[in-house]
Write an enzyme that holds these catalytic residues in place. Structure first.
Site, PDB file in Angstrom:
ATOM      1  N   ARG A 149     -18.883 -14.211  20.863  1.00 34.08           N
ATOM      2  CA  ARG A 149     -17.795 -15.146  21.132  1.00 34.08           C
ATOM      3  C   ARG A 149     -17.853 -16.333  20.162  1.00 34.08           C
ATOM      4  O   ARG A 149     -16.836 -16.816  19.687  1.00 34.08           O
ATOM      5  CB  ARG A 149     -17.972 -15.677  22.558  1.00 34.08           C
ATOM      6  CG  ARG A 149     -16.813 -15.430  23.439  1.00 34.08           C
ATOM      7  CD  ARG A 149     -17.072 -15.846  24.869  1.00 34.08           C
ATOM      8  NE  ARG A 149     -16.900 -14.726  25.750  1.00 34.08           N
ATOM      9  CZ  ARG A 149     -15.754 -14.092  25.952  1.00 34.08           C
ATOM     10  NH1 ARG A 149     -14.656 -14.478  25.351  1.00 34.08           N
ATOM     11  NH2 ARG A 149     -15.694 -13.073  26.766  1.00 34.08           N
TER      12      ARG A 149
ATOM     13  N   ILE B 221     -11.440 -15.768  26.619  1.00 35.79           N
ATOM     14  CA  ILE B 221     -12.181 -16.916  27.145  1.00 35.79           C
ATOM     15  C   ILE B 221     -12.747 -17.656  25.949  1.00 35.79           C
ATOM     16  O   ILE B 221     -13.345 -17.038  25.056  1.00 35.79           O
ATOM     17  CB  ILE B 221     -13.289 -16.445  28.100  1.00 35.79           C
ATOM     18  CG1 ILE B 221     -12.648 -15.843  29.358  1.00 35.79           C
ATOM     19  CG2 ILE B 221     -14.230 -17.598  28.449  1.00 35.79           C
ATOM     20  CD1 ILE B 221     -13.625 -15.175  30.293  1.00 35.79           C
TER      21      ILE B 221
ATOM     22  N   ASN C  13      -2.002 -24.244  27.506  1.00 36.04           N
ATOM     23  CA  ASN C  13      -2.010 -22.853  27.953  1.00 36.04           C
ATOM     24  C   ASN C  13      -0.937 -22.681  29.026  1.00 36.04           C
ATOM     25  O   ASN C  13      -0.639 -23.611  29.773  1.00 36.04           O
ATOM     26  CB  ASN C  13      -3.378 -22.498  28.546  1.00 36.04           C
ATOM     27  CG  ASN C  13      -3.452 -21.048  28.989  1.00 36.04           C
ATOM     28  OD1 ASN C  13      -3.010 -20.136  28.284  1.00 36.04           O
ATOM     29  ND2 ASN C  13      -4.002 -20.811  30.171  1.00 36.04           N
TER      30      ASN C  13
ATOM     31  N   HIS D  79      -0.311 -20.254  32.331  1.00 38.67           N
ATOM     32  CA  HIS D  79      -1.027 -19.334  33.211  1.00 38.67           C
ATOM     33  C   HIS D  79      -0.059 -18.858  34.290  1.00 38.67           C
ATOM     34  O   HIS D  79       0.646 -19.676  34.895  1.00 38.67           O
ATOM     35  CB  HIS D  79      -2.230 -20.042  33.844  1.00 38.67           C
ATOM     36  CG  HIS D  79      -3.032 -19.132  34.720  1.00 38.67           C
ATOM     37  ND1 HIS D  79      -3.878 -18.182  34.198  1.00 38.67           N
ATOM     38  CD2 HIS D  79      -3.080 -18.993  36.069  1.00 38.67           C
ATOM     39  CE1 HIS D  79      -4.430 -17.495  35.197  1.00 38.67           C
ATOM     40  NE2 HIS D  79      -3.967 -17.975  36.346  1.00 38.67           N
TER      41      HIS D  79
ATOM     42  N   GLN E 247      10.793 -17.355  34.151  1.00 34.51           N
ATOM     43  CA  GLN E 247      10.618 -18.797  34.351  1.00 34.51           C
ATOM     44  C   GLN E 247       9.684 -19.396  33.301  1.00 34.51           C
ATOM     45  O   GLN E 247       9.872 -20.536  32.871  1.00 34.51           O
ATOM     46  CB  GLN E 247      10.075 -19.078  35.753  1.00 34.51           C
ATOM     47  CG  GLN E 247      11.051 -18.757  36.860  1.00 34.51           C
ATOM     48  CD  GLN E 247      12.379 -19.490  36.693  1.00 34.51           C
ATOM     49  OE1 GLN E 247      12.405 -20.694  36.456  1.00 34.51           O
ATOM     50  NE2 GLN E 247      13.467 -18.757  36.772  1.00 34.51           N
TER      51      GLN E 247
HETATM   52  C1  GAR Z   1       2.364 -14.345  30.348  1.00 33.21           C
HETATM   53  O1  GAR Z   1       2.744 -14.011  31.650  1.00 33.21           O
HETATM   54  C2  GAR Z   1       1.291 -15.428  30.377  1.00 33.21           C
HETATM   55  O2  GAR Z   1       1.480 -16.357  31.402  1.00 33.21           O
HETATM   56  C3  GAR Z   1       0.066 -14.609  30.609  1.00 33.21           C
HETATM   57  O3  GAR Z   1       0.222 -13.465  29.821  1.00 33.21           O
HETATM   58  C4  GAR Z   1       1.615 -13.183  29.688  1.00 33.21           C
HETATM   59  C5  GAR Z   1       1.909 -13.070  28.219  1.00 33.21           C
HETATM   60  O4  GAR Z   1       3.220 -12.608  28.000  1.00 33.21           O
HETATM   61  N1  GAR Z   1      -1.112 -15.352  30.254  1.00 33.21           N
HETATM   62  C6  GAR Z   1      -2.283 -15.202  30.862  1.00 33.21           C
HETATM   63  O5  GAR Z   1      -2.471 -14.409  31.764  1.00 33.21           O
HETATM   64  C7  GAR Z   1      -3.382 -16.103  30.336  1.00 33.21           C
HETATM   65  N2  GAR Z   1      -4.532 -16.031  31.154  1.00 33.21           N
HETATM   66  P1  GAR Z   1       3.867 -12.762  26.541  1.00 33.21           P
HETATM   67  O6  GAR Z   1       2.867 -12.203  25.529  1.00 33.21           O
HETATM   68  O7  GAR Z   1       5.099 -11.903  26.624  1.00 33.21           O
HETATM   69  O8  GAR Z   1       4.168 -14.207  26.303  1.00 33.21           O
END
Ligand code: GAR
Length: 194
Positions: free
Chosen positions: A65, A92, A107, A109, A173
């Site tokens: 990492r 991570i 970020n 989430h 959203q």
């Molecule tokens: C999104 O739902 C984001 O919130 C989530 O991954 C997806 C990415 O979609 N992120 C996480 O889970 C971070 N821990 P995208 O590549 O289409 O934007």
């Protein structure tokens, strides 16, 4: 003009929403680069088609990492970011990496934090029987999915919802929430109470 560097791991739909908002709303900022830890991340093609520099730092090729984060940091910093945006970046991060971008890394989430940090948030919301779910934008701190919250978007959990239907509604959203919060962060900084 502020520089935003966006990190992705997959489809990059949030990244695309941010790029579109920055263009159409004429933000005082440019998307300086989109960087992925996966060479096959779908979002890279969108970035390239929009004339945004892209880079891949393949996480699977690093022994630790620490080594990955150090290389990623050097690639990010080539673009002199004022803001680093994690948009579906599924890694991570080590404490020194987070510290380097302290106060300038956001970020998104897919849950209403503090509910459901970590993975499988939609499944967790369904299993917990919550009738509200959503997404949170926060400043990244050393503790995973725990930094100061800058904004949240809520959806109803509907009868018959599956992980997929709920994820899709939350993602819609996210595409509104994340550009709104980033724009505000660029123009006004973090809210005073944070
Ligand atoms: C999104 O739902 C984001 O919130 C989530 O991954 C997806 C990415 O979609 N992120 C996480 O889970 C971070 N821990 P995208 O590549 O289409 O934007």
């Amino acid at each position: 003009m502020k520089n935003i560097v966006i990190l992705i791991s997959g489809g990059g739909s949030n990244m695309a929403a941010i790029v579109r908002a920055a263009q159409s709303e004429q933000w005082p900022a440019r998307i300086a680069a989109v960087i992925s830890n996966k060479a096959d991340a779908g979002g890279l093609a969108f970035a390239e088609a929009n004339g945004i520099p892209t880079a891949v730092v393949p996480s699977k090729e690093f022994a630790s990492r620490e080594e990955f984060d150090a290389t990623l940091r050097s690639v990010i910093d080539m673009y002199e970011p004022d803001l680093v945006v994690l948009a579906g970046f599924m890694r991570i991060l080590t404490a020194p990496f987070v510290e380097h971008y302290a106060g300038r890394m956001l970020n998104i989430h897919p849950s209403l934090l503090p509910h459901f940090p970590g993975l499988h948030t939609h499944r967790q919301a369904l299993e917990a029987g919550h009738d509200r779910h959503g997404a949170t934008v926060h400043i990244v701190t050393a503790e995973l999915d725990h930094g100061p919250v800058l904004g949240q978007a809520e959806v109803d959990v509907l009868p018959g919802d599956t992980e997929d239907t709920l994820a899709a509604r939350v993602l819609q959203q996210e595409h509104i929430l994340y550009p709104r919060v980033i724009r505000s962060f660029i123009e006004h900084g973090a809210p005073a109470q944070q």
